[in-house]
Design a protein around this motif. Structure first.
Motif: not given
Lengths: 458, 193
Positions: A360, A375-376, A384-387, A194-198, A379-380
């Protein structure tokens, strides 16, 4: 000094003794020792297949991404004929990095220092002012290309190895391929990125993350207990998800196959033979799939694999040495259950540093609106910011600090929770099968393979 | 979503010829001072771990995002900001859930909490087409100290915000955080920017 014949550390410790099969312990110094780390770069990252990305990241001729194999930078590029190549990102002229950007498109990779140029497949094109022969006449052009890794495209996932004559990728996956195919080869189009990796740095040894990806179920109960505290009504939802079947192999690959009938009320009758595959799939398709993918899944998988997807689908785990796989259910407010799909690579950046790379994914046939939701969700929860994973990345550094202590490094990590159950009577899949509550066996297999590689003769 | 986006939200030359430039709110004006004050309050609230108070400053329709940064050549600079897989992609509900977790007893990524300072500077404010709604750009430097580590973790960047006047206060309706690092130097974003 390390010698070629006896893999022994400079203080006289044989490498093999760092992992103790009799008591299932691993000496903590493996998480901090520079000498062990340097050896791993040759004996682990120089030998196994390594995950580098997905073909959908470089869809067009000339597309490339810069990635890492162990502590070496590589160029992953698509050639004009559509083939994907992996080349060491080191100019054979003077050692400059040829590629300097995370991604791009070019028909020719030209070194900015002295101008040597290479095709996407790594072949040497030439050097500036051809008639003056900057590259000399001692070596033929065919020997002046970038060093090429051996590449395997596994349903779109790009793997490479420096072990040019070593085991095939299928041999590397072994019996576990049967399970991975259920995830990566279940639909017609397969996965799409879905895009470049974090990417972010964690001050921890790569193995702190690597061994956890070999299906560490127990840590979820404690480190991630906020999931229960926030989402369950008093009881422990997490404890119920500790049941299922863990599968693993002698090569350290591992997956946790959680029981759907224990995890979801809507799936409580999935095991008792009253519902057809189609009925169950429409109630709860595999994580990341939508109900309309049923015909594709049926075409791609065997009846045994389909049955497993509807009873104990693989959901989390990894691939030796440094890949974590998440293919988990993501319940939605509207009652649907979508999926959250990600792969991580833990890139070694020194004995006490790793780079966490998080891709992702979704099934390429997923409706765009659902892709956005998935995707959301991912990320959630992850990256990086994943809980969930923000707690993991703050934990591994402490293990690495412990492993630096004069006394701490002599302590051991223990993998003594042993599953003694036979495989479930109706189990259809191969590999090593551990039925029941999560245990340490798959992680122990991971360490035993690490030991096998680290003590292998060259 | 298209990754090929402009680096800034500043109007292009073409826009300037066809439409009046949005009016800048100049430093030294009363309005500038009130908005700057709101930003300093936000930073202080987060640094003091008053998460519930921070949520009160968020609009119910907030879009809070943090794209990735990529190392790309000059000719591809628009692609240096990638809005496909972002570090944050939040709305009011997900930010509230993050805060709920942080206020619980098992958010180990921030318990014990980091000691942070959010230094907010270079605030530039423009009016928008919507009365009482302002586009605010600010630079930030976040320092984060955890445990006994004497080396501060740092994160720098720019925030492209939209804020709304609600009576005599403001609410944050949109925030896009443009980081300077392609590979983040801290193990997570368990902190808000």
């Amino acid at each position: 000094m390390l010698t070629r014949t006896t893999p022994t550390l400079s203080d006289g410790t044989p490498i093999g003794e760092l992992v103790r099969p009799d008591t299932r312990e691993v000496e903590l110094r493996v998480l901090s020792d520079r000498e062990i780390y340097d050896l791993e770069m040759e004996k682990v990252f120089g030998k196994t297949w390594l995950f580098l990305g997905h073909q959908s990241e470089i869809p067009n001729a000339g597309d490339f991404v810069m990635r890492d194999m162990g502590n070496d930078s590589v160029i992953v590029a698509r050639d004009r004929d559509g083939s994907i190549h992996v080349s060491l990102n080191v100019c054979p002229h003077r050692g400059m990095r040829v590629c300097l950007t995370d991604a791009g498109n070019t028909p020719v990779h030209k070194c900015i220092y002295h101008g040597w140029a290479f095709k996407p497949n790594g072949d040497f094109v030439g050097s500036p002012v051809a008639e003056e022969k900057m590259h000399g006449e001692i070596l033929p052009k065919s020997e002046l290309g970038l060093r090429k890794a051996r590449v395997h495209n596994y349903h779109g996932l790009i793997f490479a190895t420096w072990n040019i004559d070593g085991p095939s990728f299928d041999d590397f996956l072994g019996e576990m391929k049967w399970y991975y195919d259920m995830i990566f080869n279940r639909t017609k189009g397969g996965w799409e990125v879905l895009g470049p990796p974090q990417r972010f740095i964690v001050d921890a040894n790569w193995k702190a993350a690597g061994e956890q990806s070999a299906a560490d179920g127990f840590h979820t109960l404690t480190l991630h207990r906020w999931l229960d505290e926030m989402f369950s009504n008093g009881g422990s939802e997490l404890t119920s998800t500790m049941y299922g079947v863990e599968v693993g192999s002698d090569h350290g690959h591992a997956l946790r196959c959680q029981s759907l009938s224990k995890k979801f009320a809507r799936a409580k009758d999935f095991d008792n033979g009253t519902l057809s595959f189609e009925e169950r799939w429409n109630i709860l398709p595999a994580p990341g799939c939508t109900p309309d993918m049923i015909d594709e899944v049926r075409a791609n998988l065997t009846p045994e694999q389909l049955e497993q997807l509807m009873t104990n689908p693989p959901q989390v785990g990894g691939m030796f040495p440094n890949v974590l796989l998440a293919c988990i259910y993501a319940p939605q407010p509207d009652g649907r259950i979508l999926g959250s799909m990600a792969l991580h690579a833990y890139i070694p950046r020194g004995p006490d540093k790793l780079e966490f790379v998080n891709w992702v994914f979704c099934e390429s046939g997923t409706p765009e609106a659902d892709k956005a939701i998935m995707l959301k969700n991912t990320i959630f929860m992850l990256g990086t910011s994943g809980l969930v994973e923000q707690d993991d990345s703050d934990t591994w550094p402490h293990m690495t600090i412990s492993a630096r202590g004069a006394q701490g490094k002599k302590m051991t990590m223990k993998y003594q929770a042993i599953n003694a159950n036979p495989p479930p009577a109706n189990w259809r899949g191969p590999a090593r099968v551990y039925d029941g509550f999560t245990k340490d066996d798959t992680q122990w297999n991971w360490w035993m393979y690490w030991r096998e590689l680290m003590t292998a003769a060259d | 979503m298209d990754a090929d986006v402009a680096l800034t939200v500043a109007p292009t030359e073409t826009d300037e010829r066809t439409a009046p430039a949005p009016r800048k709110i100049l430093m030294g004006t009363e309005l500038y001072g009130r908005i700057a004050e709101a930003y300093f309050e936000e930073a202080a609230t987060l640094d003091a771990l008053k998460y519930a108070e921070w949520v009160e400053w968020l609009a119910k329709d907030i879009a809070y995002t943090c794209p990735q940064r990529m190392t790309r050549h000059l000719k591809d600079q628009a692609k240096s900001i990638d809005r496909r897989v972002m570090h944050f992609d939040e709305n009011f509900n997900t930010l509230s859930a993050r805060v709920k977790r942080l206020r619980g007893i098992s958010a180990f990524a921030e318990d014990p909490p980091s000691r942070t300072r959010r230094l907010i500077t270079n605030i530039r404010i423009q009016e928008t087409d919507e009365p009482g709604t302002y586009a605010v750009r600010s630079y930030f430097l976040l320092s984060r100290s955890r445990f006994e580590n004497a080396t501060l973790m740092l994160m720098s960047g720019e925030r492209l915000d939209v804020i709304r006047a609600i009576g005599d206060r403001f609410e944050l309706a949109k925030r896009e955080i443009i980081l300077d690092q392609a590979v983040l130097g801290m193990p997570n974003l368990a902190v808000f920017l």
